[in-house]
Design a protein around this motif. Structure first.
Motif, short mmCIF file in Angstrom:
data_model
loop_
_atom_site.label_atom_id
_atom_site.label_comp_id
_atom_site.label_asym_id
_atom_site.label_seq_id
_atom_site.Cartn_x
_atom_site.Cartn_y
_atom_site.Cartn_z
N ALA A 199 8.29 -11.70 3.91
CA ALA A 199 6.96 -12.33 3.93
C ALA A 199 6.05 -11.61 4.92
N GLU A 200 6.59 -11.26 6.08
CA GLU A 200 5.77 -10.60 7.11
C GLU A 200 5.33 -9.21 6.65
N ILE A 201 6.24 -8.48 6.04
CA ILE A 201 5.90 -7.11 5.61
C ILE A 201 4.92 -7.17 4.44
N ALA A 202 5.14 -8.12 3.53
CA ALA A 202 4.22 -8.27 2.39
C ALA A 202 2.82 -8.63 2.88
N ALA A 203 2.74 -9.30 4.04
CA ALA A 203 1.43 -9.69 4.60
C ALA A 203 0.82 -8.58 5.46
N GLY A 204 1.50 -7.41 5.52
CA GLY A 204 0.91 -6.28 6.24
C GLY A 204 1.52 -6.02 7.60
N GLY A 205 2.55 -6.77 7.98
CA GLY A 205 3.19 -6.56 9.28
C GLY A 205 4.20 -5.42 9.25
N TRP A 206 4.75 -5.11 10.41
CA TRP A 206 5.84 -4.13 10.57
C TRP A 206 5.45 -2.72 10.09
N ALA A 247 10.70 -1.37 0.07
CA ALA A 247 9.79 -0.23 0.20
C ALA A 247 9.66 0.19 1.67
N TRP A 248 9.65 -0.81 2.56
CA TRP A 248 9.57 -0.53 4.00
C TRP A 248 10.79 0.29 4.43
N PHE A 249 11.97 -0.14 3.99
CA PHE A 249 13.19 0.59 4.37
C PHE A 249 13.16 2.02 3.84
#
Ligand SMILES: N[C@@H](CCC(=O)N[C@@H](CS)C(=O)NCC(=O)O)C(=O)O
Length: 208
Positions: free
Chosen positions: A138-145, A187-189
């Motif tokens: 949820a955090e990454i989808a919201a633009g975090g990290w 995708a982040w990984f």
């Protein structure tokens, strides 16, 4: 200085990636050791027998990832991995270490003979890892990290630890299908795993 590690340990990988991201690798010799082995080269320097262990020139053996990372910050001139006073950065790092600790317990259960495994412990640790991974999604989808968006951008301790935790799931704890239903985390990984510090420390695949 010498950093004792095993190629499969996600905790040791955090320290190894940190050495590469901060440029401190030139000052630290990486020593591969063995675990749960009475003949391990680690035991004479650290009776705890866990990796990572950072052996200092005066013989002090620093164990525990959460201590080694801030110690490295004190050695280098690079941007800190854990900026002093940045509660959010420390909280994020602690959360990933907590998740990884639970995954380690889960993995240890899976290494026991089937009849000795605790379904209760496995269920508890599966739920813990799921909760944290869902929050991260949820955090990454919201633009975090965010990571690697700017050229030459360094990673902090939490991002390094998360990359190592997911990489562990990918290659040494495949019972954890962390990519399923988590496209932003996946995708982040994939982005962080392409960094040279991660490519140089890819763990071997295990049977789990
Ligand atoms: N809390 C420790 C955990 C380190 C840890 O559990 N390392 C594992 C390898 S992933 C280990 O050395 N296990 C050997 C043993 O338990 O005897 C840290 O954060 O550094």
């Amino acid at each position: 200085m010498r950093l004792f590690h095993t190629p499969g340990s996600p905790f040791a990988r955090i320290a190894r990636v940190a050495l590469r991201e901060t440029g401190l690798l030139a000052r630290v010799e990486e020593v591969e050791t063995t675990l749960r082995d009475p003949a391990s080269s680690l035991l004479p320097v650290n009776p705890v027998g866990r990796v990572p262990t950072l052996l200092l020139p005066d013989g002090t053996a620093l164990t525990e990832t959460a201590l080694i990372i801030p110690f490295l910050d004190g050695l280098g001139r690079a941007a800190p991995l854990l900026p002093a006073g940045d509660a959010a950065a420390w909280a994020a790092f602690g959360r990933i270490l907590g998740m990884l600790d639970g995954i380690g317990v889960w993995n240890r259960e899976l290494r026991r003979p089937v009849e000795e495994r605790s379904p209760g412990v496995i269920a508890l640790e599966t739920r813990r890892a799921t909760r944290v991974a869902d929050a991260l999604e949820a955090e990454i989808a919201a633009g975090g990290w965010q990571v690697g968006e700017r050229p030459g951008e360094r990673l902090d301790a939490a991002r390094i630890a998360l990359g190592c935790a997911l990489g562990y799931g990918e290659r040494r704890h495949r019972a954890w299908a962390w990519r399923e239903g988590r496209p932003a985390l996946a995708a982040w990984f994939d982005r962080i795993a392409a960094r040279p510090s991660f490519l140089a420390t890819i763990p071997p695949v295990s049977g789990l």
